[in-house]
Design a protein around this motif. Structure first.
Motif, PDB file in Angstrom:
ATOM      1  N   UNK A  11       0.642  -1.169  -0.109  1.00  0.00           N
ATOM      2  CA  UNK A  11       0.062   0.142  -0.096  1.00  0.00           C
ATOM      3  C   UNK A  11       1.080   1.348  -0.078  1.00  0.00           C
ATOM      4  N   UNK A  12       2.081   1.033   0.304  1.00  0.00           N
ATOM      5  CA  UNK A  12       2.941   2.392   0.410  1.00  0.00           C
ATOM      6  C   UNK A  12       2.415   3.466   1.557  1.00  0.00           C
ATOM      7  N   UNK A  13       1.723   2.788   2.592  1.00  0.00           N
ATOM      8  CA  UNK A  13       1.329   3.772   3.552  1.00  0.00           C
ATOM      9  C   UNK A  13       2.067   3.678   4.769  1.00  0.00           C
ATOM     10  N   UNK A  14       2.279   4.788   5.364  1.00  0.00           N
ATOM     11  CA  UNK A  14       2.919   4.765   6.847  1.00  0.00           C
ATOM     12  C   UNK A  14       1.744   5.268   7.670  1.00  0.00           C
ATOM     13  N   UNK A  15       1.387   4.284   8.732  1.00  0.00           N
ATOM     14  CA  UNK A  15       0.438   4.742   9.695  1.00  0.00           C
ATOM     15  C   UNK A  15       1.000   5.106  11.086  1.00  0.00           C
ATOM     16  N   UNK A  16       0.603   6.347  11.643  1.00  0.00           N
ATOM     17  CA  UNK A  16       0.809   6.550  12.858  1.00  0.00           C
ATOM     18  C   UNK A  16      -0.402   6.765  13.702  1.00  0.00           C
ATOM     19  N   UNK A  17      -0.233   5.920  14.921  1.00  0.00           N
ATOM     20  CA  UNK A  17      -1.343   5.823  15.901  1.00  0.00           C
ATOM     21  C   UNK A  17      -0.909   6.094  17.302  1.00  0.00           C
ATOM     22  N   UNK A  18      -1.284   7.156  17.942  1.00  0.00           N
ATOM     23  CA  UNK A  18      -0.960   7.239  19.332  1.00  0.00           C
ATOM     24  C   UNK A  18      -2.349   7.441  20.063  1.00  0.00           C
ATOM     25  N   UNK A  19      -2.012   7.055  21.525  1.00  0.00           N
ATOM     26  CA  UNK A  19      -3.318   6.756  22.430  1.00  0.00           C
ATOM     27  C   UNK A  19      -2.650   7.178  23.692  1.00  0.00           C
ATOM     28  N   UNK A  20      -3.546   7.923  24.363  1.00  0.00           N
ATOM     29  CA  UNK A  20      -3.424   8.167  25.670  1.00  0.00           C
ATOM     30  C   UNK A  20      -4.605   7.976  26.557  1.00  0.00           C
ATOM     31  N   UNK A  21      -4.784   7.223  27.443  1.00  0.00           N
ATOM     32  CA  UNK A  21      -5.796   7.048  28.456  1.00  0.00           C
ATOM     33  C   UNK A  21      -5.269   7.499  29.986  1.00  0.00           C
ATOM     34  N   UNK A  22      -6.024   8.306  30.575  1.00  0.00           N
ATOM     35  CA  UNK A  22      -5.648   8.710  31.959  1.00  0.00           C
ATOM     36  C   UNK A  22      -6.874   8.826  32.786  1.00  0.00           C
ATOM     37  N   UNK A  23      -7.017   7.713  33.797  1.00  0.00           N
ATOM     38  CA  UNK A  23      -7.628   7.625  34.714  1.00  0.00           C
ATOM     39  C   UNK A  23      -7.493   8.616  36.027  1.00  0.00           C
ATOM     40  N   UNK A  24      -7.825   9.716  35.923  1.00  0.00           N
ATOM     41  CA  UNK A  24      -7.102  10.881  36.792  1.00  0.00           C
ATOM     42  C   UNK A  24      -8.118  10.745  38.343  1.00  0.00           C
ATOM     43  N   UNK A  25      -9.418  10.019  38.219  1.00  0.00           N
ATOM     44  CA  UNK A  25     -10.087   9.837  39.324  1.00  0.00           C
ATOM     45  C   UNK A  25     -10.892   8.492  39.068  1.00  0.00           C
ATOM     46  N   UNK A  26     -11.375   7.674  40.070  1.00  0.00           N
ATOM     47  CA  UNK A  26     -11.834   6.608  39.867  1.00  0.00           C
ATOM     48  C   UNK A  26     -12.992   6.392  38.691  1.00  0.00           C
ATOM     49  N   UNK A  27     -13.864   7.923  38.743  1.00  0.00           N
ATOM     50  CA  UNK A  27     -14.818   7.768  37.915  1.00  0.00           C
ATOM     51  C   UNK A  27     -14.692   8.963  36.881  1.00  0.00           C
ATOM     52  N   UNK A  28     -13.430   9.423  36.437  1.00  0.00           N
ATOM     53  CA  UNK A  28     -13.139  10.414  35.398  1.00  0.00           C
ATOM     54  C   UNK A  28     -11.916   9.706  34.603  1.00  0.00           C
ATOM     55  N   UNK A  29     -12.173  10.269  33.367  1.00  0.00           N
ATOM     56  CA  UNK A  29     -10.929   9.527  32.424  1.00  0.00           C
ATOM     57  C   UNK A  29     -10.837  10.520  31.289  1.00  0.00           C
ATOM     58  N   UNK A  30      -9.891  10.706  30.877  1.00  0.00           N
ATOM     59  CA  UNK A  30      -9.274  11.585  29.599  1.00  0.00           C
ATOM     60  C   UNK A  30      -8.618  10.495  28.559  1.00  0.00           C
ATOM     61  N   UNK A  31      -9.293  10.705  27.291  1.00  0.00           N
ATOM     62  CA  UNK A  31      -8.862   9.910  26.241  1.00  0.00           C
ATOM     63  C   UNK A  31      -8.250  10.828  25.198  1.00  0.00           C
ATOM     64  N   UNK A  32      -7.213  10.531  24.625  1.00  0.00           N
ATOM     65  CA  UNK A  32      -6.433  11.385  23.367  1.00  0.00           C
ATOM     66  C   UNK A  32      -5.990  10.168  22.463  1.00  0.00           C
ATOM     67  N   UNK A  33      -6.423  10.521  21.410  1.00  0.00           N
ATOM     68  CA  UNK A  33      -6.047   9.555  20.040  1.00  0.00           C
ATOM     69  C   UNK A  33      -5.817  10.202  18.905  1.00  0.00           C
TER      70      UNK A  33
END
Length: 656
Positions: free
Chosen positions: A604-626
């Motif tokens: 395919x001659x494709x270069x794929x880049x995938x970054x992920x971040x998951x932060x459970x900063x409180x037991x009932x709160x979460x931040x997700x970045x992709x």
């Protein structure tokens, strides 16, 4: 073990005279290599009937691993629950504290007034340094801890009923897409809310609803160049579809050439890219001793690729019902309706039977053996294609000593599961394995055997077969080496092109080749997996080399490098497929995980880049970045724009 009416609390004391030698490399959640480290696994069947349950594992760092158990002894590693764990190494070993909300297990199946509810429970500790396994019940080398038929009964833990049995998972996501990624030809930015609702009634009925859900945070699929004529099977990774996924399995068909309900059909295309879910509703539980699952969804319409016509919104539905016939047998029904592509007139129904006994006594032999069989039949109807039928049967005998399995399937030419997976129609196929599992006194496994499969088109135009003797060896530490010899034959009715510029012409072919496999135990700081293949390929030659290296310099950092080469030489031409991947994981704590994945191939001659971040900063709160970026590295890269998609998601979990 103790509970407070809302959560189950487990304290683990794992004694070890040499705490400095404890193996604990992983901090990241759901890494299968963690199961080869110092860890403790807990298995719970809240219905007590040996069919469906949950697995929770914790290592000496407090890293978590959880899974669904279905069909009495099958696992889905990709399920996640919201629970807490902490662990630390001490002077006399290590300690872990685990807290699992009772809402994870549900309120259990309803029982009569005079009937006491029971759970089934098992526990296991694995110590890699001495290759030692300790289990509460069912300790046999050919049985896993998640074999629910071997778990011990105990009085059920009943949650306090003063709550509503309700959990809300609200989210707010900001998404930015480049013009190439949006499919509209224009860049776009969106700010959208999302909501998932989980409710369980006092009778045990579970309801899951979803509104405006996007799946951008799901892990990217591993890049694979398909050298076969059939669609690759890829596992589901989206949380919404994994909830109660075990209740929708049918006929033992998990990773098979035919599956009546394959959730990746909903909202994803063959590349793993897809649309959001406008709305979804799922019911599951038990009524009058019958397991059931009902799912319906509307998949968003919209553009797929620049210049392509918009895809219509689609309404789809799945029904699954299964009823036990005693403790070993089960009969079930499944049905689907709708086509994810938005076209009308698609439906499917089928029935299946399962027999599973973990204490089977073979004629003239000893008890404690596992025997599992399945039989099923399916019928589909699609506009323009008509009606089609398929059927199949399988048997599994995974025991020390004589072991084996066999499966046969027949799929009509007009059979097409619109909501399922199908490698091809109009074919009869079978496969199996027969071997001898020898376990030494020090825990080594030596397994000589032979695998086979066959495939025949029902119109007689094509036929293929495979036979491969093999021998595998695994030492007590988990290092594995396998050597196989393959003999293959194939009769093609039409040409196909496995790689650009190389075509296999119609005709009758026969060839053979050697295959070798080596894997070192993932509990080592540096581990490797290597595959080698060399020999014939149709009327030419093929050489494959695959290498994966993993390095864990500390529990917080991990590297993985993958390289693969497939060199094919045929009279029509030659081509070498190359793929490469690099993954970096940073897990500073069990609540924060970051990863970066780079993948490339020369087809395919494709270069794929995938970054992920998951932060459970409180037991009932979460931040997700992709962040996902797909770029073309070929000669025409200036004409093909990069595709970029970024998402920031805030999640709130509220329970009442």
């Amino acid at each position: 073990m103790a509970h407070d009416g809302r959560a189950l609390h487990i304290q683990v004391r794992a004694y070890d005279p040499e705490p400095s030698a404890i193996v604990a490399q992983q901090m990241r959640r759901d890494v299968e290599g963690m199961l080869k480290e110092d860890q403790v696994t807990l298995v719970i069947d809240p219905d007590g009937d040996g069919r469906n349950g949950y697995l929770f594992a914790v290592n000496a760092n407090g890293a978590q691993f959880d899974a669904l158990i279905f069909d009495g002894g099958q696992m889905r590693f990709d399920w996640d629950a919201l629970w807490r764990s902490e662990a630390r190494i001490e002077a006399d070993g290590w300690r872990a504290d685990i807290t699992i909300p009772l809402s994870v297990f549900g309120r259990g199946r309803p029982v009569g007034e005079d009937e006491a509810r029971t759970w089934r429970v098992n526990a296991e500790r694995w110590m890699p340094r001495g290759s030692e396994r300790v289990r509460l019940a069912g300790i046999q080398p050919d049985k896993e801890v998640y074999s629910l038929g071997d778990a011990l009964p105990m009085p059920a833990i009943v949650a306090d009923q003063d709550g509503w049995g309700l959990r809300l998972k609200a989210s707010l996501r900001a998404t930015s897409e480049s013009s190439a990624a949006s499919g509209t030809g224009q860049a776009r930015q969106r700010l959208e809310p999302g909501l998932e609702v989980f409710h369980e009634s006092p009778t045990g009925l579970r309801t899951t609803a979803a509104l405006n859900i996007d799946f951008g945070e799901a892990e990217a699929d591993e890049r694979t160049v398909n050298l076969t004529r059939f669609e690759l099977f890829r596992p589901e990774k989206r949380e919404f579809f994994l909830q109660d996924a075990g209740r929708f399995t049918f006929g033992g068909l998990v990773e098979s050439a035919v599956i009546p309900y394959y959730s990746r059909r909903i909202g994803l295309d063959a590349t793993g890219r897809g649309r959001s879910l406008d709305a979804g509703l799922k019911f599951s539980g038990q009524l009058a001793g019958t397991d059931f699952g009902l799912f319906g969804a509307r998949v968003a319409g919209g553009p797929t690729e620049p210049g392509a016509p918009d895809q219509r919104a689609a309404d789809v539905a799945v029904l699954r019902v299964a009823r036990p016939l005693g403790h070993r047998s089960r009969v079930g029904l499944t049905a689907t309706r709708g086509n994810p592509e938005g076209t009308p007139g698609s439906s499917l129904w089928g029935v299946d039977y399962q027999f599973r006994d973990t204490n089977w006594v073979p004629p003239g032999g000893e008890g404690g053996k596992t025997l599992e069989t399945h039989a099923w039949v399916l019928e589909s109807s699609n506009a323009g294609l008509g009606d089609g039928r398929s059927w199949g049967a399988s048997v599994k005998y995974p025991n020390v000593g004589l072991m084996g399995n066999a499966e046969v399937q027949r799929i009509d030419a007009h059979f097409n599961p619109a909501l399922g997976y199908l490698a091809e129609a109009g074919v009869t196929r079978g496969q199996g394995e027969l071997g001898w599992w020898h376990r030494t006194r020090i825990g080594e496994d030596i397994i000589p055997g032979v695998d086979w499969n066959f495939r025949r088109k029902q119109d007689g135009s094509e036929r293929s077969w495979l036979l491969n003797p093999e021998i595998g060896y695994t030492n007590a530490a988990g290092d594995t080496v396998m050597v196989e010899v393959f003999f293959e034959g194939d009769r093609l009715a039409s040409a196909y092109t496995p790689v650009p510029g190389v075509t296999v012409q119609p005709g009758r072919y026969g060839w053979h080749y050697l295959f070798g496999y080596l894997e070192t135990a993932p509990s080592r700081p540096v581990s490797a997996t290597a595959e080698l293949r060399s020999g014939g390929y149709y009327d030419g030659h093929r050489d494959d080399q695959t290498l994966q290296l993993a390095w864990k310099p500390s529990p917080y950092w991990g590297w993985r490098v993958g390289l693969a080469r497939n060199a094919i030489r045929l009279p029509s031409g030659s081509f070498t497929v190359r793929t490469a991947s690099l993954r970096l994981d940073h897990t500073p704590s069990t609540r924060l995980a970051q990863s970066l994945l780079l993948q490339w191939d020369n087809v395919s001659k494709e270069l794929g880049v995938s970054a992920r971040l998951r932060w459970l900063w409180r037991p009932d709160r979460e931040v997700i970045f992709s962040l996902d970026r797909l770029g073309y590295t070929g000669d025409q890269r200036d004409l093909l724009p990069n595709q970029t998609r970024a998402m920031l998601k805030l999640v709130w979990n509220l329970e009442r």
